[in-house]
Design a protein around this motif. Structure first.
Motif, PDB file in Angstrom:
ATOM      1  N   MET A  16      20.700  54.679  69.137  1.00  0.00           N
ATOM      2  CA  MET A  16      19.473  55.254  68.597  1.00  0.00           C
ATOM      3  C   MET A  16      18.270  54.395  68.990  1.00  0.00           C
ATOM      4  SD  MET A  16      18.859  56.322  64.631  1.00  0.00           S
ATOM      5  CE  MET A  16      17.832  57.718  64.218  1.00  0.00           C
ATOM      6  N   LEU A  17      17.330  54.991  69.717  1.00  0.00           N
ATOM      7  CA  LEU A  17      16.113  54.302  70.139  1.00  0.00           C
ATOM      8  C   LEU A  17      14.958  54.824  69.294  1.00  0.00           C
ATOM      9  CD1 LEU A  17      14.712  52.367  72.119  1.00  0.00           C
ATOM     10  CD2 LEU A  17      14.480  54.293  73.711  1.00  0.00           C
ATOM     11  N   VAL A  18      14.271  53.928  68.594  1.00  0.00           N
ATOM     12  CA  VAL A  18      13.221  54.350  67.656  1.00  0.00           C
ATOM     13  C   VAL A  18      11.935  53.572  67.897  1.00  0.00           C
ATOM     14  CG1 VAL A  18      14.945  54.972  65.932  1.00  0.00           C
ATOM     15  CG2 VAL A  18      13.916  52.708  65.849  1.00  0.00           C
ATOM     16  N   ARG A  19      10.828  54.233  67.602  1.00  0.00           N
ATOM     17  CA  ARG A  19       9.515  53.596  67.654  1.00  0.00           C
ATOM     18  C   ARG A  19       8.541  54.425  66.815  1.00  0.00           C
ATOM     19  NH1 ARG A  19       6.222  50.140  70.932  1.00  0.00           N
ATOM     20  NH2 ARG A  19       4.060  50.840  71.033  1.00  0.00           N
ATOM     21  N   LEU A  42      18.069  50.613  68.090  1.00  0.00           N
ATOM     22  CA  LEU A  42      17.175  49.762  68.871  1.00  0.00           C
ATOM     23  C   LEU A  42      15.739  50.080  68.473  1.00  0.00           C
ATOM     24  CD1 LEU A  42      18.805  50.309  72.396  1.00  0.00           C
ATOM     25  CD2 LEU A  42      19.550  48.793  70.554  1.00  0.00           C
ATOM     26  N   ASP A  43      15.095  49.152  67.795  1.00  0.00           N
ATOM     27  CA  ASP A  43      13.711  49.364  67.374  1.00  0.00           C
ATOM     28  C   ASP A  43      12.772  48.782  68.422  1.00  0.00           C
ATOM     29  OD1 ASP A  43      11.642  50.050  65.263  1.00  0.00           O
ATOM     30  OD2 ASP A  43      11.218  47.926  65.629  1.00  0.00           O
ATOM     31  N   HIS A  44      11.971  49.661  69.022  1.00  0.00           N
ATOM     32  CA  HIS A  44      11.037  49.245  70.071  1.00  0.00           C
ATOM     33  C   HIS A  44       9.657  48.983  69.459  1.00  0.00           C
ATOM     34  CE1 HIS A  44       8.392  50.571  73.697  1.00  0.00           C
ATOM     35  NE2 HIS A  44       8.477  49.252  73.631  1.00  0.00           N
ATOM     36  N   HIS A  68      18.935  46.189  66.331  1.00  0.00           N
ATOM     37  CA  HIS A  68      18.399  45.276  67.342  1.00  0.00           C
ATOM     38  C   HIS A  68      16.921  45.590  67.543  1.00  0.00           C
ATOM     39  CE1 HIS A  68      22.481  44.046  68.708  1.00  0.00           C
ATOM     40  NE2 HIS A  68      22.789  45.283  68.372  1.00  0.00           N
ATOM     41  N   ARG A  69      16.139  44.568  67.813  1.00  0.00           N
ATOM     42  CA  ARG A  69      14.726  44.760  68.129  1.00  0.00           C
ATOM     43  C   ARG A  69      14.530  44.482  69.614  1.00  0.00           C
ATOM     44  NH1 ARG A  69      10.384  43.465  63.619  1.00  0.00           N
ATOM     45  NH2 ARG A  69       9.651  45.363  64.630  1.00  0.00           N
ATOM     46  N   GLY A  95      14.559  58.688  66.899  1.00  0.00           N
ATOM     47  CA  GLY A  95      14.232  58.711  65.479  1.00  0.00           C
ATOM     48  C   GLY A  95      13.584  59.983  65.003  1.00  0.00           C
ATOM     49  N   ASP A  96      13.317  60.921  65.922  1.00  0.00           N
ATOM     50  CA  ASP A  96      12.733  62.208  65.529  1.00  0.00           C
ATOM     51  C   ASP A  96      13.668  63.368  65.848  1.00  0.00           C
ATOM     52  OD1 ASP A  96      12.546  62.156  68.275  1.00  0.00           O
ATOM     53  OD2 ASP A  96      10.449  62.793  68.372  1.00  0.00           O
TER      54      ASP A  96
END
Length: 236
Positions: A16-19, A42-44, A68-69, A95-96
């Protein structure tokens, strides 16, 4: 990363890639936890409450969620590489993206029974949401098809290598193992079932506000999209 497998040797991993997705990220994460054995978030560099929402969910699910950041989206593809060639199905989710958990529960059983072992990628149904009524539990928007489906579920055992991707599972050079066929190894649910019957479907909140810090509704392009637009001479 050590990979533990069960269920006839298979494992389902969420990547999961989120921002700045704090309006939907909690629900997006919860909806895939029954499908995935483990979820890597993975928080970008989020500047809203995205990371807090993820941590709130993680408190209830312990080691099933790994946070993870990352400072750049290019770092995200490094989290794909340990699974290349392994008996793992990899779900890429943002994330959406709100998946139907009941459909995913059925899909999980099918995957673990080996019903999709002959495919290297599965495509699902998508509704790109333009209007959302939470009280009435109704969403309106543009369906895919006819648009291109952005759902990503990969049978990583079929993949020999994947190098040079500017973002996880986007672009770069992906090479299938010799016994796999690129075209015939894709299963598209929208060619076989209607939305109401689909096991693999999601609401994509691309046209509505996804962050509490967002003033206007903007369509965000991923790094791979931006690079492609630049190659065509199109300004972001």
């Amino acid at each position: 990363m050590e990979i533990e497998t069960g269920n006839n040797g298979k494992q389902i991993i969420g990547l999961m890639l989120v921002r700045n997705d704090d309006r939907f990220v909690g629900q997006a994460l919860r909806n895939i936890l029954g499908f995935c054995d483990k979820v890597l978030v993975l928080d970008h560099s989020s500047t809203d409450h995205t990371l807090e929402r993820v941590e709130d969910v993680a408190l209830s699910f312990g080691k099933q969620i790994e946070i993870h950041r990352i400072a750049d989206v290019e770092e995200s593809h490094a989290f794909v590489l340990p699974f290349v060639g392994k008996p793992v199905w990899l779900l890429a989710v943002d994330g959406d993206e709100i998946y139907d958990p009941s459909g995913l529960a059925r899909l999980r059983l099918c995957i673990l029974r080996g019903e999709f072992d002959g495919f290297w990628r599965l495509y699902g149904h998508v509704l790109n949401v333009t209007q959302l009524d939470l009280k009435q539990k109704q969403a309106k928007g543009h369906s895919s098809p006819p648009g291109h489906s952005m759902t990503k579920l990969y049978n990583m055992e079929a993949i020999q290598s994947w190098e040079g991707a500017p973002q996880r599972l986007h672009g770069g050079t992906m090479v299938l193992k010799p016994q796999w066929d690129y075209k015939n190894g894709i299963h598209a649910f929208f060619h076989r079932t209607e939305w109401d019957e689909s096991m693999f479907r999601c609401l994509h909140m691309v046209f509505v506000k996804r962050s509490s810090r967002q003033i206007t509704t903007l369509v965000r392009l991923c790094r791979a999209d931006l690079l492609h637009r630049r190659s065509l001479g199109v300004k972001p």
